[in-house]
Each structure stands twice: as structure tokens, then as C-alpha cells.
Design a protein around this motif. Structure first.
Motif, PDB file in Angstrom:
ATOM      1  N   ILE A   1       0.845  -1.191   0.000  1.00  0.00           N
ATOM      2  CA  ILE A   1       0.000   0.000   0.000  1.00  0.00           C
ATOM      3  C   ILE A   1       0.882   1.244   0.000  1.00  0.00           C
ATOM      4  O   ILE A   1       1.772   1.388   0.834  1.00  0.00           O
ATOM      5  CB  ILE A   1      -0.933   0.025   1.228  1.00  0.00           C
ATOM      6  CG1 ILE A   1      -1.769  -1.265   1.281  1.00  0.00           C
ATOM      7  CG2 ILE A   1      -1.827   1.254   1.191  1.00  0.00           C
ATOM      8  CD1 ILE A   1      -2.690  -1.457   0.098  1.00  0.00           C
TER       9      ILE A   1
ATOM     10  N   ALA B   1      -4.298   5.678  -0.288  1.00  0.00           N
ATOM     11  CA  ALA B   1      -5.395   5.110   0.499  1.00  0.00           C
ATOM     12  C   ALA B   1      -5.271   3.584   0.520  1.00  0.00           C
ATOM     13  O   ALA B   1      -4.224   3.049   0.829  1.00  0.00           O
ATOM     14  CB  ALA B   1      -6.735   5.565  -0.061  1.00  0.00           C
ATOM     15  N   ASP B   2      -6.346   2.881   0.153  1.00  0.00           N
ATOM     16  CA  ASP B   2      -6.326   1.420   0.176  1.00  0.00           C
ATOM     17  C   ASP B   2      -6.210   0.819  -1.222  1.00  0.00           C
ATOM     18  O   ASP B   2      -6.560  -0.338  -1.442  1.00  0.00           O
ATOM     19  CB  ASP B   2      -7.595   0.887   0.848  1.00  0.00           C
ATOM     20  CG  ASP B   2      -7.648   1.233   2.327  1.00  0.00           C
ATOM     21  OD1 ASP B   2      -6.567   1.312   2.942  1.00  0.00           O
ATOM     22  OD2 ASP B   2      -8.751   1.435   2.858  1.00  0.00           O
ATOM     23  N   SER B   3      -5.732   1.600  -2.169  1.00  0.00           N
ATOM     24  CA  SER B   3      -5.621   1.130  -3.548  1.00  0.00           C
ATOM     25  C   SER B   3      -4.278   0.437  -3.755  1.00  0.00           C
ATOM     26  O   SER B   3      -3.233   1.081  -3.821  1.00  0.00           O
ATOM     27  CB  SER B   3      -5.752   2.312  -4.519  1.00  0.00           C
ATOM     28  OG  SER B   3      -5.613   1.886  -5.855  1.00  0.00           O
TER      29      SER B   3
END
Length: 211
Positions: free
Chosen positions: A109, A114-116
Motif C-alpha cells: 500500500i 489510500a487502500d488502492s
């Protein structure tokens, strides 16, 4: 800037042998990494230790390779079963039909994403440029260092960004190949170059080890 590549693990074959101690089949997994020293060798050792602990029936070995020019021959000669390689090397292997991409990989990450999950790279500059360089377009005329001309991070993503700006490689005042992302970082710190682009995992590990 970022580019996405879903995983960088390839696998070719496995040899099965009988373990005399418990009379069960043992998988001999011969691994190699072409990503060190930018990614520490300990990272790959941890993954292999995890596989050995979880599966319980594999013997592993890890080979460190710095010369990517021999990678096709290494797979063709069946010297390794699984390897961590660059995106560019994977494309070369896939074109030759020598290896396949694993359907699983470690997930990294990016702190600004972010969480992409994906493959990310970061442009870094020497601190002396911080007051005047706020975006990639303002790097015109700088001394640019990159890891290798066949690198997805160091070359292809950079050229894609330059084309987006309507520019070409003459955009930089001077270009130099460093041979690794880690060396590129050191060249920025030593003021041998003004700016570079490096693999985000390499940068995050370097920052963690050098706060």
C-alpha cells in the motif's frame, strides 16, 4: 505519478522428492530475486520462511541475481522455479513463453494511495530544489538519474509522463544510469544528481531504515 502492475512473481516448475524422515512428498522450491539490493534480501527470505512454515512440506533455497540479462536463459535451463523480477523482465519472459505470472502476490500500500493496491513509484528531488520544484514539469533542465534503460519505473513510466507533457528525454539537462533504485537515492543525497524516480517499496524501506 504511478503505474500499476499486478504482481511481479513468476513461476516455472517444481521438483518433487520423497522426504526420508516422514515418508511424504517434499516440494523443492528454488527461488531467486532480481530486485535486490533495492529491496532487501531479508524481505524474500521472510516470504520463503512463511511458505515453509505454512505448508510444512517444502525445502527452499534463495538465489540472488543482479544480472537481468541472463534471466531468460535461467528459466529456459530450469535452474529456478519462482522468482521476483521487474515488470519489464516479466514481459520478456512471457513473450518467450518461459514463465507465467502467479495469480497471487504480496500487497503493498502506498502511503498516499489510500487502500488502492498496485505498483507505485515516487519522484524524489534533492532538498535544494524544494523551494522551486513543485511538480514534474518544473524539473526541466535538471540532472536526472534512473536505475536502468529497461526499467518500468526508471524509464518507461518516466517517458510516458514526458509524452503527456509533450516532451522527450531532452527535457532533462543531464541523464545518468545508476544500476539500482537504491543507488539513485544515494546519488540524490550526495548531490550527484537533482532528481530521480524510484520504486515506492524501495523508498519506504530506505526511509524506515534511515529516519
Amino acid at each position: 505519478m504511478n503505474g500499476e502492475l499486478n504482481g511481479n512473481h513468476v513461476i516455472q516448475s517444481m521438483d518433487y522428492n520423497t522426504n526420508d524422515n516422514n515418508n511424504r512428498q517434499t516440494v523443492r522450491l528454488r527461488a531467486a530475486t532480481y530486485l535486490s539490493p533495492s529491496i532487501p534480501i531479508e524481505y524474500f527470505e521472510i516470504i520463503l520462511d512463511y511458505l515453509k512454515t505454512r505448508l510444512g512440506y517444502i525445502d527452499t533455497s534463495l538465489r540472488y541475481e543482479s544480472n537481468t540479462r541472463n534471466i531468460i536463459q535461467v528459466f529456459a535451463d530450469n535452474e529456478i522455479d519462482i522468482a521476483w523480477i521487474s515488470g519489464t523482465s516479466h514481459i520478456q519472459l512471457a513473450q518467450k513463453g518461459k514463465a507465467a505470472l502467479l495469480p497471487v502476490s504480496s500487497v503493498h500500500i502506498h502511503p498516499d494511495a489510500a487502500d488502492s493496491a498496485g505498483y507505485y513509484c515516487d519522484v524524489i528531488i534533492h532538498e535544494s530544489l524544494g523551494s522551486r520544484v513543485k511538480c514534474f514539469a518544473e524539473l526541466r533542465g535538471c540532472k536526472w538519474v534512473y536505475n536502468a534503460s529497461q526499467s518500468l519505473t526508471g524509464h518507461y513510466i518516466t517517458m510516458k509522463e514526458l509524452r503527456h507533457l509533450g516532451e522527450n528525454s531532452s527535457f532533462f539537462g543531464h541523464k545518468q544510469e545508476s544500476a539500482s533504485d537504491l543507488q539513485s537515492i544515494h546519488m540524490i543525497l550526495n548531490r550527484q544528481s537533482d532528481a530521480t524516480i524510484v520504486d515506492s517499496n524501495c523508498l519506504q524501506i530506505f526511509l524506515a531504515r534511515n529516519p
